[in-house]
Design a protein around this motif. Structure first.
Motif, PDB file in Angstrom:
ATOM      1  N   LYS A 160     -29.070 -84.433  35.272  1.00  0.00           N
ATOM      2  CA  LYS A 160     -27.941 -83.844  36.055  1.00  0.00           C
ATOM      3  C   LYS A 160     -27.691 -84.498  37.201  1.00  0.00           C
ATOM      4  O   LYS A 160     -26.403 -84.560  37.476  1.00  0.00           O
ATOM      5  N   CYS A 161     -28.552 -84.948  37.820  1.00  0.00           N
ATOM      6  CA  CYS A 161     -28.323 -85.349  39.261  1.00  0.00           C
ATOM      7  C   CYS A 161     -27.606 -86.859  39.219  1.00  0.00           C
ATOM      8  O   CYS A 161     -26.958 -87.294  40.176  1.00  0.00           O
TER       9      CYS A 161
ATOM     10  N   TYR B  42     -32.548 -81.055  33.851  1.00  0.00           N
ATOM     11  CA  TYR B  42     -31.992 -80.072  34.814  1.00  0.00           C
ATOM     12  C   TYR B  42     -31.845 -80.772  36.150  1.00  0.00           C
ATOM     13  O   TYR B  42     -30.856 -80.745  36.969  1.00  0.00           O
TER      14      TYR B  42
ATOM     15  N   ASP C  58     -25.149 -87.091  37.492  1.00  0.00           N
ATOM     16  CA  ASP C  58     -23.608 -87.006  37.462  1.00  0.00           C
ATOM     17  C   ASP C  58     -22.868 -87.128  38.858  1.00  0.00           C
ATOM     18  O   ASP C  58     -21.617 -87.385  38.736  1.00  0.00           O
TER      19      ASP C  58
ATOM     20  N   GLU D 268     -21.018 -81.676  41.831  1.00  0.00           N
ATOM     21  CA  GLU D 268     -21.459 -80.532  42.396  1.00  0.00           C
ATOM     22  C   GLU D 268     -22.456 -79.953  41.605  1.00  0.00           C
ATOM     23  O   GLU D 268     -22.125 -79.412  40.387  1.00  0.00           O
ATOM     24  N   TRP D 269     -23.831 -79.780  42.038  1.00  0.00           N
ATOM     25  CA  TRP D 269     -24.788 -79.322  40.887  1.00  0.00           C
ATOM     26  C   TRP D 269     -26.009 -78.448  41.841  1.00  0.00           C
ATOM     27  O   TRP D 269     -26.486 -79.036  42.542  1.00  0.00           O
ATOM     28  N   ARG D 270     -26.123 -77.251  41.707  1.00  0.00           N
ATOM     29  CA  ARG D 270     -26.985 -76.467  42.288  1.00  0.00           C
ATOM     30  C   ARG D 270     -27.809 -75.558  41.455  1.00  0.00           C
ATOM     31  O   ARG D 270     -27.157 -74.780  40.716  1.00  0.00           O
TER      32      ARG D 270
ATOM     33  N   CYS E  79     -27.114 -70.886  43.543  1.00  0.00           N
ATOM     34  CA  CYS E  79     -27.809 -71.764  42.466  1.00  0.00           C
ATOM     35  C   CYS E  79     -27.760 -71.103  41.403  1.00  0.00           C
ATOM     36  O   CYS E  79     -27.864 -69.788  40.921  1.00  0.00           O
TER      37      CYS E  79
END
Lengths: 698, 285
Positions: free
Chosen positions: B36-37, B32, B39, B42-44, B14
């Motif tokens: 961001k979600c 954040y 999008d 890939e997001w951690r 992360c």
């Protein structure tokens, strides 16, 4: 097959065994014509949805199917198949035209052929269809995690699928079914794979890991632990209803019951409040001894400890549970102590600011209506002056607890806290009980509990009637499924109380009184609303009677002629009919009812007769019997002595039959005809005071 | 505890972020997570987020309730299969060994009417105490996610009380010489005083309207590069609504209306951000 998933909601765990079993049964019955029914078992835990099917063949049996070809008249040139038939044979791979035969259809004669459908591999059939079948489970809410087409209440983590000892693989989104299940490692919190070779192996692996697959078995196990642990400290077996224990069953796969304690200083809080906090907020079982609460409770964890960690694990859990409960109890204690600093009247004053519903005033206004309505009902039912006196006090106190801290924080305590606080304020025990019982009838376990006396019943009736009337006025009576104001429940409660307490009272009168007294400034059609209300009440009453086992015809024959909403008398009459329906007297009365109705139904407007015009001996006799029967029957109906009333009315049977056998009703002379019809209509109306016999199925 | 959580999730992969610098009711509100979600890539990420709940303030007098507290937020997108076990590993990282406790994942579906967001998931019970909210987001700002995101929100004070065996949040040792109460008790008192007694309703209404107007105006340009400022004003609206609520200035009938006004902004931002603006309609969920 086992679907392993993230922890499912307990409601889903509860319903999976029934729902998935039905789905599998329907599928197997419609897709495979089996000679022997398969045995399907479905189990569920928070982490597992398991289907176990025995007695499935490897292949489904062959079956024959008749397929229809072209009409006979275009199918042959002499004995040789013509092009349409040749086409048909080609399409269905039929080589020998002698196997074609003729069937007669509606449209004429057609060629036909019996096709054999080869059985298919049941394994293939299942693996191809299971993903679709799982989707049919009617879950309350589902989600997706990777693939939009694949939904489940929580993400699926693995699937174990075996057929005849071999892996029967299929894909369910990101998961490929394999021959592995997952259980927690012995000294680990991680799920570790275990290869499974057959069903026995599977059940052994699960049970050796402490997992109880069957909801019913987990329930029994938890119940046996409740018994053992409560005995340990000489407590009574804890009381609980099905919903409560089913929730715990649905929250565990390795249930582990523990006896825990809390500080006894909290025992100064009313035990009802303590028990609610334990049950509703922490899902703990409170423990009592001889009706007194003990500073102990039983909690059910979901662990399966190995001996090495058992003691310290138990200590951790016990101290954690006690601490959480202590925080909650400290809150409850604070609210209780704050509340008892004030008198009930202080809170009564505050109910002026709590809205009952937009347009229906505050709870204070509501209790004022309840008071007037109850005084009216008490008068109708000749309640004693004692009851009336107590009612005047109680009605003002029915809702004060809604303004207390305890009920604000724990709304399910309404009524109970009212009773406790009223008692503390030295109200007499009838008055304080009425505050709790005005919410009755309620279900406790499998029992229906009704108000215990006339005072409580009067409070309950007045409160519920006020709700139904006032919401009816706002056109909020439930129509579809939803019933946000619980008006159906209220109406059924009213009916249960009236019948149980044997209150002979007309809902029609109460309605008239209510709207004569309240909401006079509102502009609405009181008569039209009355029809709506009476209909609403009637439907609940009918359903209640049907569910008590009375037959539709018995109910309808009485309710068709009952217009005042005197449900207790109607109930007695229906009960009487259900017992006497097959007796000779009722049968004969029904016959003459029909005989009269056959002629009189065209002349409903003729309701009087001139005695002097009726001169035939059978007429004279009928008039005199009718007059005496009429005079004698009404008082009997009034006191609901239906056997005696029936015997009186029965005296009409002979004279009426004699009359019909000897007198021509529809004579040419108009005034004689009208008098005869008038007489018959009078008799019909008298009979209708009993019931409308034409509805009875005899 | 925070260092250990940060290390753990950093090792997991992360991005460790710092708190977002606007008042929010929960870590989900920070861009954040919220933006961001959307999008769906890939997001951690993991971050602490001070969260404000003005109505929960108790002048520092209640041992369990705070008007401002700390959430530790982990957001992971797309879904990974082993996440529940990874979460249990994280407990172990700061000294709670799951095999020594009754750890339960109990149904708790999360829904934010002001954000137009919902998901299914659990509250995690540690020996009966709720310590974490665990959610699989299905929708954010009225937009259905093509790749659901996982949100794990730790209630830091609760867990610290568990670890330090304290009954009162203000007794927690922040370090050897400072207690939680030394740092925050006065904040709790002052903000309770302000939120419940001294805030000026007229000014708050004006602020709400002004923030809303600014957000709407920014959205009306339909320029994606202005969505972040528009969203910040949406957050300010949300917080101002909470202040009005704490002051008892929102009646039952007005309440829904305010919530819908904030949600309209949140959905406007989500729509503009994803380019699905025209398709976005008020959710019925």
């Amino acid at each position: 097959m086992e679907i392993g998933s993230g922890e499912l909601p307990y409601g889903e765990v509860r319903k999976i065994p029934v729902e998935l079993k039905n789905i599998l049964q329907n599928f197997l019955e419609s897709e495979i014509m089996l000679r022997e029914k398969p045995v399907i078992e479905v189990f569920s835990t928070p982490k597992r949805t398991v289907a176990f099917i025995k007695k499935l063949p490897l292949k489904s049996p062959d079956r024959e199917l008749e397929i229809i070809g072209p009409p006979v008249n275009i199918s042959y040139h002499g004995n040789v198949p013509a092009p349409p038939l040749v086409q048909f044979m080609k399409k269905n791979e039929i080589s020998d035209h002698k196997k074609i035969y003729v069937v007669n259809q509606k449209k004429g004669a057609y060629t036909a052929y019996k096709k054999t459908i080869k059985g298919v591999s049941v394994k293939n059939l299942l693996t191809a269809n299971i993903p679709g079948l799982v989707k049919q489970i009617p879950f309350r809410k589902t989600m997706f995690w990777l693939n939009k087409e694949i939904r489940f209440p929580r993400p699926v983590l693995w699937i174990l699928s075996l057929f005849d000892g071999k892996t029967a693989s299929f894909d369910f989104g990101d998961i490929k079914a394999s021959n592995r299940t997952y259980v927690k490692g012995r000294l680990s919190y991680k799920m570790e794979p275990v290869k499974i070779s057959n069903s026995k192996d599977y059940f052994d692996v699960l049970s050796s890991n402490g997992i109880i697959l069957r909801n019913g078995d987990r329930k029994k196990y938890i119940e046996s632990k409740l018994e053992n642990l409560s005995k340990k400290i000489n407590a009574d077996m804890p009381e609980y209803d099905d919903d409560f224990i089913d929730e715990i069953v649905g929250l565990t796969e390795t249930p582990y019951a523990l006896l825990c304690g809390f500080d006894k200083k909290f025992l100064s809080i009313p035990k009802e409040l303590l028990s609610t906090v334990m049950r509703k907020h922490q899902r703990f079982f409170p423990l009592n001894e001889d009706g007194g609460l003990l500073p102990f409770f039983i909690a059910v964890a979901d662990v399966n400890p190995v001996p090495a960690v058992k003691d310290s694990l138990e200590n951790n859990i016990k101290s954690g549970y006690s601490k959480v409960l202590t925080a909650r109890l400290a809150d409850a204690e604070f609210f209780f102590k704050e509340d008892i600093k004030k008198q009930p009247l202080h809170f009564v004053e505050k109910t002026k600011n709590i809205l009952f519903y937009e347009g229906l005033g505050s709870y204070f206004d509501k209790t004022a209506r309840i008071r007037e309505l109850g005084i009216f009902i008490a008068g109708k039912l000749n309640f004693s002056s004692d009851v009336l006196h107590n009612f005047k006090t109680a009605s003002g106190l029915l809702k004060f607890d809604l303004a207390t801290h305890a009920v604000f924080e724990f709304p399910e305590m309404q009524g109970i806290m009212g009773r406790i606080y009223a008692k503390k304020a030295k109200e007499n025990s009838d008055v304080s009980s009425a505050i709790e019982e005005h919410y009755y009838p309620v279900s406790k376990g499998k029992k229906r509990v009704l108000p215990s006396n006339d005072l409580s019943s009067l409070c309950a009736l007045s409160d519920k009637l006020d709700a139904v009337f006032s919401f009816a006025m706002l056109k909020k009576l439930p129509t579809g499924e939803s019933d946000p104001f619980y008006l159906r429940r209220a109406m059924i409660g009213i009916i249960e109380i009236i019948l149980n307490k044997k209150y002979k009272i007309n809902l029609s009168d109460i309605y008239d009184f209510y709207f004569n007294e309240f909401f006079k400034e509102r502009n609405f059609d009181i008569l039209k609303l009355k029809v709506v209300f009476m209909n609403f009440a009637d439907i609940r009453f009918k359903n209640f009677l049907l569910s008590s086992g009375y037959k539709p015809d018995e109910i309808t024959s009485v309710l068709a002629v009952e217009t005042l909403g005197d449900f207790y008398s109607s109930f007695l009459k229906i009960d009487f009919l259900s017992k006497f329906k097959l007796h000779e007297e009722i049968f004969e009365l029904a016959q003459i009812f029909k005989r009269i109705n056959n002629i009189a139904y065209k002349y409903v407007q003729i309701v009087s007769f001139d005695k002097d015009k009726l001169t035939a001996p059978e007429e004279i006799r009928l008039v005199s019997v009718f007059e005496s029967v009429k005079k004698n029957t009404f008082p009997l109906l009034e006191i609901t002595d239906f056997t005696a009333a029936m015997n009186k009315i029965y005296k009409l049977v002979r004279p009426i039959n004699d009359f019909f056998d000897n007198v021509m009703v529809l004579t040419e002379e108009e005034d004689i005809k009208n008098s005869r019809i008038g007489l018959l209509n009078n008799i019909l109306n008298l009979l209708k005071n009993f019931c409308d016999f034409s509805f009875l199925d005899l | 505890m925070i260092f250990k959580l940060q290390n753990f999730w950093s090792d997991f992969g992360c991005l460790i972020l710092e708190p977002y610098d606007i008042e929010v009711g929960a870590a989900t509100f920070a861009p954040y997570t919220f933006l961001k979600c959307l999008d769906c890539e890939e997001w951690r990420a993991a971050y602490i987020q001070p969260s404000r709940r003005p109505t929960d303030g108790r002048y520092g007098q209640n041992p369990n309730r705070l008007g401002r507290y700390y959430q530790f937020q982990v957001v992971i997108q797309p879904y990974i299969n082993k996440i529940q076990e990874i979460y249990l590993d994280s407990l172990k990282s700061f000294g709670i060994n799951p095999i020594m406790h009754d750890v339960r994942f109990v149904e708790d579906d999360w829904e934010s009417p002001t954000l137009g967001a919902w998901g299914l998931g659990w509250e995690v019970w540690l020996d009966g105490m709720e310590v974490t909210q665990f959610t699989y987001f299905q929708q954010i700002g009225g937009v259905e996610l093509s790749k659901p995101a996982i949100e794990i929100t730790y209630g830091l004070e609760r867990i610290a009380m568990f670890l330090q065996d304290k009954d009162n949040v203000f007794d927690l040792q922040w370090n050897d010489s400072f207690k939680y109460g030394d740092i925050h008790k006065d904040d709790e008192f002052q903000f309770s005083k302000y939120n419940f007694e001294y805030s000026d309703g007229e000014i708050l209404y004006k602020l709400f309207n002004a923030y809303e107007a600014e957000s709407k105006k920014l959205l009306s340009f339909k320029i994606k590069e202005l969505v972040k400022p528009a969203y910040e004003y949406c957050l300010k609206c949300s917080h101002t609504f909470n202040l009005l609520d704490a002051r008892g200035l929102i009646s039952v009938s007005e309440r829904m209306n305010f919530i819908l006004r904030v949600r309209a902004l949140a959905e406007g931002c989500a729509g503009l951000y994803t380019g699905e603006g025209d398709k976005v309609e008020a959710i019925n969920k």
